[in-house]
Design a protein around this motif. Structure first.
Motif, short mmCIF file in Angstrom:
data_model
loop_
_atom_site.label_atom_id
_atom_site.label_comp_id
_atom_site.label_asym_id
_atom_site.label_seq_id
_atom_site.Cartn_x
_atom_site.Cartn_y
_atom_site.Cartn_z
N SER A 205 20.09 0.47 -18.42
CA SER A 205 21.11 1.21 -19.14
C SER A 205 21.64 -0.04 -19.98
CB SER A 205 22.57 1.64 -18.49
OG SER A 205 22.85 0.52 -17.45
N ALA A 206 21.42 -1.24 -19.74
CA ALA A 206 22.04 -2.33 -20.81
C ALA A 206 21.51 -2.37 -22.04
CB ALA A 206 21.68 -3.73 -19.79
N HIS B 138 12.67 5.41 -12.86
CA HIS B 138 13.52 4.16 -12.36
C HIS B 138 14.80 4.26 -11.68
CE1 HIS B 138 15.16 0.00 -12.54
NE2 HIS B 138 16.36 0.55 -12.79
N LYS B 139 15.33 5.63 -11.86
CA LYS B 139 16.64 6.08 -11.24
C LYS B 139 16.35 6.90 -10.11
CE LYS B 139 20.78 7.70 -11.12
NZ LYS B 139 22.05 6.72 -10.92
N GLY C 37 16.72 2.81 -8.97
CA GLY C 37 17.58 2.01 -9.89
C GLY C 37 18.96 2.70 -10.03
N HIS D 54 20.92 1.38 -12.17
CA HIS D 54 21.60 0.92 -13.49
C HIS D 54 21.40 2.14 -14.53
CE1 HIS D 54 21.98 -2.88 -11.88
NE2 HIS D 54 20.59 -3.06 -11.56
N SER E 62 22.66 5.43 -15.99
CA SER E 62 23.64 6.14 -15.97
C SER E 62 23.23 7.63 -15.93
CB SER E 62 24.59 6.14 -17.03
OG SER E 62 24.01 6.37 -18.47
#
Length: 366
Positions: free
Chosen positions: A2-3, A66-67, A211, A213, A215
């Motif tokens: 998300s970065a 990843h989530k 993950g 990260h 959202s």
């Protein structure tokens, strides 16, 4: 993840694919493939959009994977690629010109491209940059043992059955082999993601968990765009098959070349990731991506195509020619030697690339 903002290509290409399908579905617009200058331009645009949409689908599947973590992440990636592959194979098989050998040619092409072309490039790239690279021998042996059995019962054994003359399986035999490959692949997934996860991770590294990260907003967007991307590829598969048929006929290429084109389209995103991992001195990840895609192709695509062929009463040729069986056996013997030491160098990579070059040459000069 998300970065970093979502790449524009990940939503632009699926949108373009849907718009292209809508445009080609309106007869009054006259948009479609013909053997004219405008038709050739359409073919180029179609291929660019199709390739971009496949990359977009894999990207969104990776975001979701990843989530949600393993083993569901691996399964999602595999299903996404398999849906695309089955759609492309079925669209060409069910076209105006019957191509009963396409599934066989595509699966064989995937094995040869992955086990020789992709593995060779990864080992060569890594060897040139780091001299030698290490990987887990146990994990590689698991890949090869399952791959050898799957390839043998789907591509070689049909030539030697007695119920029906080769290179065909009877309906009962095809059903049994399909169930066997699905079971093998399911147990392999369980072994890789749960039971013996450490066999497939490089020494000194650890497998990432689910993950946090990503959202929920990005997860929802990726889920929607993944469905749109897969639907768009499936809808454009028929247009792709027309371009492939016309292209093969124009250049005088053998029918097996269609299988290579489909295999290259499917493998391109994973190939880029595998080569990038090798450049980053993570050959284990390269092996996981490369050999894993071969297992998924046989374990899921063959049963899916078998069901489609049975339901639509289409002929399905699976047995390879004697020449291709020699190449397949040589590939497996070479792979056992390459992955049997846990350490690679540039010579291993070069040998695999030579075998891949022989495969491509023999397609055009059998």
């Amino acid at each position: 993840m998300s970065a970093h903002p979502m790449p524009r290509s990940s939503w632009i290409f699926p949108t373009l694919a849907v718009l292209l399908f809508i445009a080609t579905s309106i007869p009054s617009l006259g948009i479609g493939f013909t053997e004219t200058t405008a038709g050739i331009v359409f073919a180029v645009v179609l291929l660019v959009i199709l390739f971009g949409t496949v990359f977009a689908a894999v990207h969104h599947a990776e975001v979701i994977a990843h989530k949600i973590g393993e083993p569901f992440g691996t399964l999602l990636l595999t299903l996404a690629v398999t849906i695309i592959e089955v759609a492309l194979i079925a669209s060409i098989m069910l076209g105006d010109k019957a191509v009963p050998t396409l599934a066989r040619d595509t699966v064989f092409a995937v094995v040869m491209i992955v086990c020789n072309g992709l593995v060779g490039i990864c080992i060569l790239v890594g060897g040139l940059r780091y001299r030698e690279q290490d990987f887990q021998v146990t994990g590689s042996n698991i890949y090869l043992s399952v791959l050898i059995v799957m390839a043998t019962i789907t591509l070689i054994l049909p030539n030697y059955t007695l119920t029906t003359p080769g290179p065909f399986y009877s309906n009962a035999q095809l059903a049994f082999v399909s169930v066997a490959t699905i079971m093998l692949y399911a147990v392999f997934l369980y072994t890789q993601t749960i039971r013996h996860q450490d066999y497939f991770v490089a020494d000194g590294s650890s497998e990432g968990a689910a993950g946090g990260h990503v959202s929920n907003r990005l997860l929802a967007i990726s889920a929607i765009l993944l469905l749109v991307s897969l639907l768009a590829v499936v809808l454009l598969a028929k247009k792709f098959s027309l371009v492939v048929d016309a292209g093969i006929e124009r250049i005088g290429a053998p029918e097996a070349f269609a299988g290579i084109l489909v295999a290259l389209l499917i493998l391109l995103p994973e190939s880029v990731a595998a080569i990038s991992a090798a450049r980053g001195n993570d050959l284990q990840k390269s092996i996981n991506l490369a050999l894993g895609s071969s297992l998924a192709t046989i374990g899921l695509t063959i049963p899916a195509v078998a069901v489609a062929a049975y339901a639509l009463d289409k002929e399905l040729v699976l047995g390879l020619s004697a020449q291709k069986m020699v190449l397949l056996v040589m590939t497996f013997v070479l792979s056992m030697l390459t992955f049997g030491t846990g350490r690679t160098n540039i010579l291993f990579g070069l040998v695999h690339l030579v075998v891949f070059a022989v495969f491509i040459f023999m397609v055009f000069v059998p």
